[in-house]
Design a protein around this motif. Sequence first.
Motif, PDB file in Angstrom:
ATOM      1  N   ALA A  25       0.832  -1.212   0.000  1.00 33.11           N
ATOM      2  CA  ALA A  25       0.000   0.000   0.000  1.00 33.11           C
ATOM      3  C   ALA A  25       0.866   1.262   0.000  1.00 33.11           C
ATOM      4  O   ALA A  25       0.593   2.214  -0.731  1.00 33.11           O
ATOM      5  CB  ALA A  25      -0.954  -0.008   1.195  1.00 33.11           C
ATOM      6  N   VAL A  26       1.906   1.268   0.818  1.00 34.50           N
ATOM      7  CA  VAL A  26       2.816   2.416   0.854  1.00 34.50           C
ATOM      8  C   VAL A  26       3.512   2.568  -0.504  1.00 34.50           C
ATOM      9  O   VAL A  26       3.643   3.680  -1.022  1.00 34.50           O
ATOM     10  CB  VAL A  26       3.838   2.285   2.006  1.00 34.50           C
ATOM     11  N   ARG A  28       2.356   1.760  -3.357  1.00 31.83           N
ATOM     12  CA  ARG A  28       1.375   2.308  -4.310  1.00 31.83           C
ATOM     13  C   ARG A  28       1.135   3.805  -4.078  1.00 31.83           C
ATOM     14  O   ARG A  28       0.809   4.527  -5.010  1.00 31.83           O
ATOM     15  CB  ARG A  28       0.063   1.545  -4.191  1.00 31.83           C
ATOM     16  N   GLU A  29       1.290   4.269  -2.829  1.00 35.28           N
ATOM     17  CA  GLU A  29       1.175   5.708  -2.559  1.00 35.28           C
ATOM     18  C   GLU A  29       2.321   6.459  -3.222  1.00 35.28           C
ATOM     19  O   GLU A  29       2.134   7.543  -3.774  1.00 35.28           O
ATOM     20  CB  GLU A  29       1.211   5.978  -1.052  1.00 35.28           C
ATOM     21  N   PRO A  32       1.919   5.522  -7.797  1.00 34.08           N
ATOM     22  CA  PRO A  32       0.532   5.100  -8.026  1.00 34.08           C
ATOM     23  C   PRO A  32       0.304   4.350  -9.336  1.00 34.08           C
ATOM     24  O   PRO A  32      -0.647   3.591  -9.447  1.00 34.08           O
ATOM     25  CB  PRO A  32      -0.265   6.399  -8.009  1.00 34.08           C
ATOM     26  N   ASP A 102       6.838   2.992   7.712  1.00 37.23           N
ATOM     27  CA  ASP A 102       6.412   3.505   6.412  1.00 37.23           C
ATOM     28  C   ASP A 102       7.474   4.389   5.766  1.00 37.23           C
ATOM     29  O   ASP A 102       7.669   4.350   4.555  1.00 37.23           O
ATOM     30  CB  ASP A 102       5.101   4.290   6.536  1.00 37.23           C
ATOM     31  N   ARG A 106       8.930   4.059   2.094  1.00 40.07           N
ATOM     32  CA  ARG A 106       8.866   5.176   1.135  1.00 40.07           C
ATOM     33  C   ARG A 106      10.246   5.482   0.551  1.00 40.07           C
ATOM     34  O   ARG A 106      10.390   5.709  -0.656  1.00 40.07           O
ATOM     35  CB  ARG A 106       8.303   6.427   1.803  1.00 40.07           C
TER      36      ARG A 106
END
Length: 119
Positions: A25-26, A28-29, A32, A102, A106
């Motif tokens: 999920a991170v 994809r942030e 994207p 996170d 990132r």
Amino acid sequence: MTGTVERYLTELDPVDADVIGRVYAVAREVVPDVEEGLGYGMPALIYRGKPLLSVIRAKQHIGLYPFSAAVVSAVAEQVALVAGSSTSKGTIRFQPTSPLPDEVVRALVTARRVEIDGA
């Protein structure tokens, strides 16, 4: 292969699925416009036709594979601060009870994206 990562997550123990799903999920942030597919036979996020990241459950740990020794080196010091984690040339290993923060994910995903963009 559409849905490879999502399908893989449904096969895992719920705790592992939550931890691994959070990493994806991170990622994809940060990037994207990824697609799901395979990288070296593992479920992976694909960016511009290249594997960005794969996260899988191994017997003794969760393995994160950014498909780049340089990217692992770039975040190795941050990973070393996480209890129970370790790195090798192309792998980051950690425990589901002590997931990567996170901000480390990132940094890793950003470094891999920059590497792919520059290729």
